[in-house]
Design a protein around this motif. Structure first.
Motif, PDB file in Angstrom:
ATOM      1  N   TYR A  65       0.875  -1.166   0.000  1.00 38.23           N
ATOM      2  CA  TYR A  65       0.000   0.000   0.000  1.00 38.23           C
ATOM      3  C   TYR A  65       0.915   1.219   0.000  1.00 38.23           C
ATOM      4  O   TYR A  65       1.658   1.446   0.960  1.00 38.23           O
ATOM      5  CB  TYR A  65      -0.886   0.054   1.248  1.00 38.23           C
ATOM      6  N   ASP A  66       0.866   2.016  -1.067  1.00 44.88           N
ATOM      7  CA  ASP A  66       1.701   3.216  -1.156  1.00 44.88           C
ATOM      8  C   ASP A  66       3.167   2.912  -0.849  1.00 44.88           C
ATOM      9  O   ASP A  66       3.857   3.686  -0.186  1.00 44.88           O
ATOM     10  CB  ASP A  66       1.189   4.295  -0.184  1.00 44.88           C
ATOM     11  N   GLY A  67       3.643   1.776  -1.333  1.00 49.75           N
ATOM     12  CA  GLY A  67       5.035   1.426  -1.141  1.00 49.75           C
ATOM     13  C   GLY A  67       5.358   0.802   0.199  1.00 49.75           C
ATOM     14  O   GLY A  67       6.520   0.504   0.478  1.00 49.75           O
ATOM     15  N   VAL A  68       4.349   0.591   1.038  1.00 54.62           N
ATOM     16  CA  VAL A  68       4.552   0.012   2.370  1.00 54.62           C
ATOM     17  C   VAL A  68       4.112  -1.449   2.358  1.00 54.62           C
ATOM     18  O   VAL A  68       2.999  -1.760   1.924  1.00 54.62           O
ATOM     19  CB  VAL A  68       3.752   0.790   3.442  1.00 54.62           C
ATOM     20  N   GLN A  69       4.965  -2.322   2.822  1.00 53.93           N
ATOM     21  CA  GLN A  69       4.610  -3.738   2.910  1.00 53.93           C
ATOM     22  C   GLN A  69       3.630  -3.929   4.062  1.00 53.93           C
ATOM     23  O   GLN A  69       3.957  -3.649   5.215  1.00 53.93           O
ATOM     24  CB  GLN A  69       5.855  -4.584   3.146  1.00 53.93           C
ATOM     25  N   CYS A  70       2.433  -4.393   3.755  1.00 58.12           N
ATOM     26  CA  CYS A  70       1.380  -4.494   4.767  1.00 58.12           C
ATOM     27  C   CYS A  70       0.883  -5.933   4.907  1.00 58.12           C
ATOM     28  O   CYS A  70       0.754  -6.657   3.919  1.00 58.12           O
ATOM     29  CB  CYS A  70       0.200  -3.595   4.402  1.00 58.12           C
ATOM     30  N   LEU A  95       3.779  -2.548   7.846  1.00 57.73           N
ATOM     31  CA  LEU A  95       2.689  -2.460   8.821  1.00 57.73           C
ATOM     32  C   LEU A  95       2.099  -3.855   8.987  1.00 57.73           C
ATOM     33  O   LEU A  95       1.805  -4.534   8.001  1.00 57.73           O
ATOM     34  CB  LEU A  95       1.591  -1.523   8.315  1.00 57.73           C
ATOM     35  N   HIS A  96       1.903  -4.261  10.236  1.00 58.94           N
ATOM     36  CA  HIS A  96       1.297  -5.561  10.515  1.00 58.94           C
ATOM     37  C   HIS A  96       0.192  -5.352  11.538  1.00 58.94           C
ATOM     38  O   HIS A  96       0.395  -4.694  12.573  1.00 58.94           O
ATOM     39  CB  HIS A  96       2.355  -6.521  11.073  1.00 58.94           C
ATOM     40  N   VAL A  97      -0.988  -5.862  11.251  1.00 59.91           N
ATOM     41  CA  VAL A  97      -2.126  -5.714  12.159  1.00 59.91           C
ATOM     42  C   VAL A  97      -2.619  -7.089  12.559  1.00 59.91           C
ATOM     43  O   VAL A  97      -2.860  -7.957  11.700  1.00 59.91           O
ATOM     44  CB  VAL A  97      -3.275  -4.923  11.497  1.00 59.91           C
ATOM     45  N   HIS A  98      -2.778  -7.281  13.872  1.00 61.76           N
ATOM     46  CA  HIS A  98      -3.316  -8.549  14.378  1.00 61.76           C
ATOM     47  C   HIS A  98      -4.014  -8.291  15.707  1.00 61.76           C
ATOM     48  O   HIS A  98      -3.411  -7.774  16.661  1.00 61.76           O
ATOM     49  CB  HIS A  98      -2.197  -9.572  14.578  1.00 61.76           C
TER      50      HIS A  98
END
Length: 259
Positions: free
Chosen positions: A3-8, A44-47
């Motif tokens: 996303y916009d160059g960010v590994q998510c 960015l990592h979401v959990h």
């Protein structure tokens, strides 16, 4: 996914737009540019309501107070996203990463976390950089006004309400004169946003150009003021280019301390 160059890495069906929107206004305090645009955010990592964000600064020796400010701003911004209860900030390849991460992720003030740094609160330092950013943004607007043919007498007579946004353009509208396009809407928007942030008068009747005390610029002072502001803007842009260049050389997992 990117996303916009960010590994998510998000849970299935999770919309990460809100996270990126909160990160967009966070600036490198010295460069007055978004950390997203500069490429500092690596992943960015979401959990389960927990965000882990990895940040790569241009050099491993970036000043502790600068690194702390950005990391703390990141944590505070992401905690405002609905459904996020915890944020962990990781600094990749920074000499003080462990100390900064421990302090920021625990919500400790800088003065408490780094009593030996001798600068105490970061409030004064933040204000210094807000002022530099104001000057740089103002120079861009001044340069656009000059390029459009406005002379010092015209510029110093302008009020905030005389310069408006029309789509992607910035337009000067003065009584008795034809409208003049003077550059990009973003130039005016960023300048007025920083004026408001500093508490300067942004009413339509307020002078458009003021000094750092909020006082109107006089015609006889304008040229010297512009040249000094240009020096600030060029310095920020040079530093930004330097940082971007370092980041292209020094990427996660391939970074070597080349300087």
């Amino acid at each position: 996914m990117l996303y916009d160059g960010v590994q998510c890495e998000f849970p299935p069906g999770y919309d990460g737009t809100g996270l990126l929107e909160r990160l967009q206004p966070i600036l490198d305090p010295e460069l007055d540019e978004s950390i997203l645009q500069l490429g500092f955010v690596q992943s960015l990592h979401v959990h389960d309501g927990h965000v882990t964000i990895v940040v790569q600064l241009p050099t491993s020796w970036c000043a502790v107070n600068f690194a702390y400010m950005m990391a703390d701003d990141i944590r505070r911004a992401l905690l405002t996203v609905e459904g996020i209860q915890h944020v962990t900030v990781r600094l990749h390849d920074h000499f003080a990463a462990e100390a900064i991460e421990t302090a920021v992720n625990a919500g400790k003030p800088f003065a408490e976390a780094f009593p030996g740094e001798g600068c105490g609160s970061l409030t004064a330092l933040r204000m210094t950089f807000l002022h530099k950013g104001f000057t740089s943004r103002q120079e861009r607007l001044l340069r656009a006004l000059r390029a459009a043919g406005l002379v010092p007498e015209d510029i110093c007579a302008l009020r905030v309400g005389d310069v408006v946004l029309q789509g992607e353009a910035c337009v000067v509208q003065r009584a008795g004169h034809a409208p003049i396009e003077v550059g990009a809407a973003e130039t005016l928007g960023r300048y007025l946003a920083r004026r408001a942030e500093l508490g300067f008068n942004c009413a339509p009747t307020a002078p458009l150009m003021t000094d750092l005390r909020g006082h109107p610029l006089a015609v006889e002072r304008l040229e010297a003021y512009y040249q000094a502001a240009r020096t600030v803007r060029v310095s920020l842009e040079a530093n930004s280019l330097f940082c971007r260049t370092l980041l292209t050389v020094c990427q996660p997992n391939t970074c070597e301390r080349v300087l």
